[in-house]
Scaffold this motif. Sequence first.
Motif, PDB file in Angstrom:
ATOM      1  N   VAL A  31       0.820  -1.216   0.000  1.00  0.00           N
ATOM      2  CA  VAL A  31       0.000   0.000   0.000  1.00  0.00           C
ATOM      3  C   VAL A  31       0.858   1.272   0.000  1.00  0.00           C
ATOM      4  O   VAL A  31       0.335   2.364  -0.294  1.00  0.00           O
ATOM      5  N   MET A  32       2.161   1.165   0.307  1.00  0.00           N
ATOM      6  CA  MET A  32       3.008   2.361   0.294  1.00  0.00           C
ATOM      7  C   MET A  32       3.563   2.667  -1.093  1.00  0.00           C
ATOM      8  O   MET A  32       4.224   3.696  -1.290  1.00  0.00           O
ATOM      9  N   GLN A  33       3.300   1.810  -2.077  1.00  0.00           N
ATOM     10  CA  GLN A  33       3.868   2.015  -3.408  1.00  0.00           C
ATOM     11  C   GLN A  33       3.324   3.288  -4.059  1.00  0.00           C
ATOM     12  O   GLN A  33       2.126   3.573  -4.011  1.00  0.00           O
ATOM     13  N   LYS A  34       4.230   4.044  -4.686  1.00  0.00           N
ATOM     14  CA  LYS A  34       3.879   5.275  -5.382  1.00  0.00           C
ATOM     15  C   LYS A  34       4.050   5.052  -6.884  1.00  0.00           C
ATOM     16  O   LYS A  34       5.168   4.877  -7.366  1.00  0.00           O
ATOM     17  N   THR A  35       2.939   5.032  -7.600  1.00  0.00           N
ATOM     18  CA  THR A  35       2.970   4.742  -9.025  1.00  0.00           C
ATOM     19  C   THR A  35       2.078   5.718  -9.788  1.00  0.00           C
ATOM     20  O   THR A  35       1.188   6.343  -9.209  1.00  0.00           O
ATOM     21  N   ASN A  36       2.303   5.804 -11.102  1.00  0.00           N
ATOM     22  CA  ASN A  36       1.402   6.573 -11.950  1.00  0.00           C
ATOM     23  C   ASN A  36       0.458   5.649 -12.722  1.00  0.00           C
ATOM     24  O   ASN A  36      -0.078   6.001 -13.762  1.00  0.00           O
ATOM     25  N   PHE A  37       0.275   4.435 -12.187  1.00  0.00           N
ATOM     26  CA  PHE A  37      -0.653   3.450 -12.759  1.00  0.00           C
ATOM     27  C   PHE A  37      -1.336   2.716 -11.604  1.00  0.00           C
ATOM     28  O   PHE A  37      -0.859   2.713 -10.460  1.00  0.00           O
ATOM     29  N   TYR A 105       8.871  -8.812   2.448  1.00  0.00           N
ATOM     30  CA  TYR A 105       8.221  -7.505   2.309  1.00  0.00           C
ATOM     31  C   TYR A 105       9.089  -6.532   1.518  1.00  0.00           C
ATOM     32  O   TYR A 105      10.302  -6.711   1.389  1.00  0.00           O
ATOM     33  N   TRP A 106       8.421  -5.495   0.966  1.00  0.00           N
ATOM     34  CA  TRP A 106       9.086  -4.459   0.191  1.00  0.00           C
ATOM     35  C   TRP A 106       9.446  -3.281   1.084  1.00  0.00           C
ATOM     36  O   TRP A 106       8.707  -2.943   2.016  1.00  0.00           O
ATOM     37  N   ILE A 107      10.569  -2.632   0.779  1.00  0.00           N
ATOM     38  CA  ILE A 107      11.021  -1.497   1.587  1.00  0.00           C
ATOM     39  C   ILE A 107      11.223  -0.234   0.750  1.00  0.00           C
ATOM     40  O   ILE A 107      11.632   0.796   1.286  1.00  0.00           O
ATOM     41  N   ASP A 108      10.918  -0.301  -0.522  1.00  0.00           N
ATOM     42  CA  ASP A 108      11.129   0.830  -1.426  1.00  0.00           C
ATOM     43  C   ASP A 108       9.794   1.243  -2.041  1.00  0.00           C
ATOM     44  O   ASP A 108       9.189   0.468  -2.788  1.00  0.00           O
ATOM     45  N   PRO A 109       9.303   2.454  -1.779  1.00  0.00           N
ATOM     46  CA  PRO A 109       7.999   2.874  -2.312  1.00  0.00           C
ATOM     47  C   PRO A 109       7.980   3.064  -3.824  1.00  0.00           C
ATOM     48  O   PRO A 109       6.903   3.136  -4.426  1.00  0.00           O
ATOM     49  N   LEU A 110       9.150   3.131  -4.457  1.00  0.00           N
ATOM     50  CA  LEU A 110       9.224   3.300  -5.907  1.00  0.00           C
ATOM     51  C   LEU A 110       9.592   2.007  -6.622  1.00  0.00           C
ATOM     52  O   LEU A 110       9.875   2.015  -7.823  1.00  0.00           O
ATOM     53  N   LYS A 111       9.594   0.914  -5.918  1.00  0.00           N
ATOM     54  CA  LYS A 111       9.973  -0.383  -6.489  1.00  0.00           C
ATOM     55  C   LYS A 111       9.174  -0.726  -7.748  1.00  0.00           C
ATOM     56  O   LYS A 111       9.739  -0.988  -8.811  1.00  0.00           O
ATOM     57  N   LEU A 112       7.852  -0.743  -7.629  1.00  0.00           N
ATOM     58  CA  LEU A 112       7.008  -1.108  -8.771  1.00  0.00           C
ATOM     59  C   LEU A 112       7.155  -0.117  -9.917  1.00  0.00           C
ATOM     60  O   LEU A 112       7.234  -0.511 -11.085  1.00  0.00           O
ATOM     61  N   GLN A 113       7.148   1.161  -9.603  1.00  0.00           N
ATOM     62  CA  GLN A 113       7.272   2.189 -10.633  1.00  0.00           C
ATOM     63  C   GLN A 113       8.541   1.984 -11.448  1.00  0.00           C
ATOM     64  O   GLN A 113       8.526   2.006 -12.681  1.00  0.00           O
ATOM     65  N   ARG A 114       9.651   1.774 -10.767  1.00  0.00           N
ATOM     66  CA  ARG A 114      10.949   1.628 -11.431  1.00  0.00           C
ATOM     67  C   ARG A 114      10.974   0.401 -12.336  1.00  0.00           C
ATOM     68  O   ARG A 114      11.448   0.463 -13.482  1.00  0.00           O
ATOM     69  N   LEU A 207      18.134  -4.791 -11.898  1.00  0.00           N
ATOM     70  CA  LEU A 207      18.141  -3.357 -11.661  1.00  0.00           C
ATOM     71  C   LEU A 207      18.727  -3.119 -10.274  1.00  0.00           C
ATOM     72  O   LEU A 207      18.158  -3.565  -9.274  1.00  0.00           O
ATOM     73  N   HIS A 208      19.845  -2.423 -10.233  1.00  0.00           N
ATOM     74  CA  HIS A 208      20.590  -2.330  -8.979  1.00  0.00           C
ATOM     75  C   HIS A 208      19.886  -1.439  -7.963  1.00  0.00           C
ATOM     76  O   HIS A 208      19.916  -0.208  -8.051  1.00  0.00           O
ATOM     77  N   SER A 209      19.243  -2.068  -7.006  1.00  0.00           N
ATOM     78  CA  SER A 209      18.652  -1.390  -5.855  1.00  0.00           C
ATOM     79  C   SER A 209      18.379  -2.451  -4.799  1.00  0.00           C
ATOM     80  O   SER A 209      18.289  -3.643  -5.111  1.00  0.00           O
ATOM     81  N   ILE A 210      18.249  -2.031  -3.565  1.00  0.00           N
ATOM     82  CA  ILE A 210      17.901  -2.939  -2.470  1.00  0.00           C
ATOM     83  C   ILE A 210      16.492  -2.573  -2.045  1.00  0.00           C
ATOM     84  O   ILE A 210      16.291  -1.609  -1.314  1.00  0.00           O
ATOM     85  N   SER A 211      15.515  -3.319  -2.526  1.00  0.00           N
ATOM     86  CA  SER A 211      14.126  -2.882  -2.424  1.00  0.00           C
ATOM     87  C   SER A 211      13.193  -3.840  -1.707  1.00  0.00           C
ATOM     88  O   SER A 211      11.987  -3.596  -1.643  1.00  0.00           O
ATOM     89  N   SER A 212      13.710  -4.944  -1.192  1.00  0.00           N
ATOM     90  CA  SER A 212      12.853  -5.887  -0.465  1.00  0.00           C
ATOM     91  C   SER A 212      13.663  -6.613   0.598  1.00  0.00           C
ATOM     92  O   SER A 212      14.894  -6.535   0.629  1.00  0.00           O
TER      93      SER A 212
END
Length: 301
Positions: A31-37, A105-114, A207-212
């Motif tokens: 629910v914390m994900q920030k997306t434009n979709f 669990y996910w820890i990055d609110p922009l994970k899905l968007q990216r 994609l280099h990030s630590i998101s979960s």
Amino acid sequence: MDSTENTLLVTVRCLAYNHEPYIRQCLEGFVMQKTNFRFEAIVHDDASTDGTADIIREYAEKYPDIIKPIFETENQYSKRDGSLTRIVNAHIHGKYVAICEGDDYWIDPLKLQRQVVFLENNPEYTMCFHNAVVYREKIPNVSLFNLIKSDADLSIHDAIHKWLVPTASIVFRRDAILNCPQWMPRIYSGDYSLVLLALYYGKVRYLHSISSVYRLSNSTGSMSTLMKNQGMFVIQQHLFLLKAYNKGTNYIFKKEVDSRIKELEKELYFQKAKKTKNIYYLLLSMDLIVKKGLNRLGLKR
């Protein structure tokens, strides 16, 4: 990306069973994900015997546009007949599918968007993934799931010989690989099968990030925890899968697959020797180790 906020672009697939201590953290990551979709999270409770279902209901009532629950009265996983997969797949509507088990669990609110932006802009890729924190409750301590330091394509060698893909990091194209071909066997580790299929149908990008967070928990009740702690069973399942994958893909990855099969057979013999205290299996495992060393030196035995 042509997507708008009214377009359902992603379905998150979340399987939960006796995850009461963890499921709230998992749902918060959605629910914390920030997306434009628009996206939805299909949260499947497989007849949990603890309070998992109650927490899912709480979030479904609070976030009805995101959390879409499925509550079972009979455990589907234990049937081992594909019922669980069929039930969940029937509720997946997004162009892309993201995965997160109920104890991760996910820890990055922009994970899905990216990840979705990448797949929208690169149609030759069937899947992308990122890094994760590995959290061990028993110790407790943390580490990284893999040591990849920059964006890179996943090679077939690394996909077969290593495990670099955290389950909760996966996003893939639904139309490309949601439904397994008949030649692909169903094993306990669906994400391993998924990555191999993704590389058969296209390319996979890190994609280099630590998101979960990938959790190794103390719980003995959850199905994912039980599978994370298996030994011989996992090896046998992977052998079964790789032999079928070799044949089903017309042996296009034969060199890598055969190499991994030999490694797994060696490990299986060693595990059998430990379990049965049978010297025959120990000798078989040692013989395979010697053969591998001679082959590397260009010698024959």
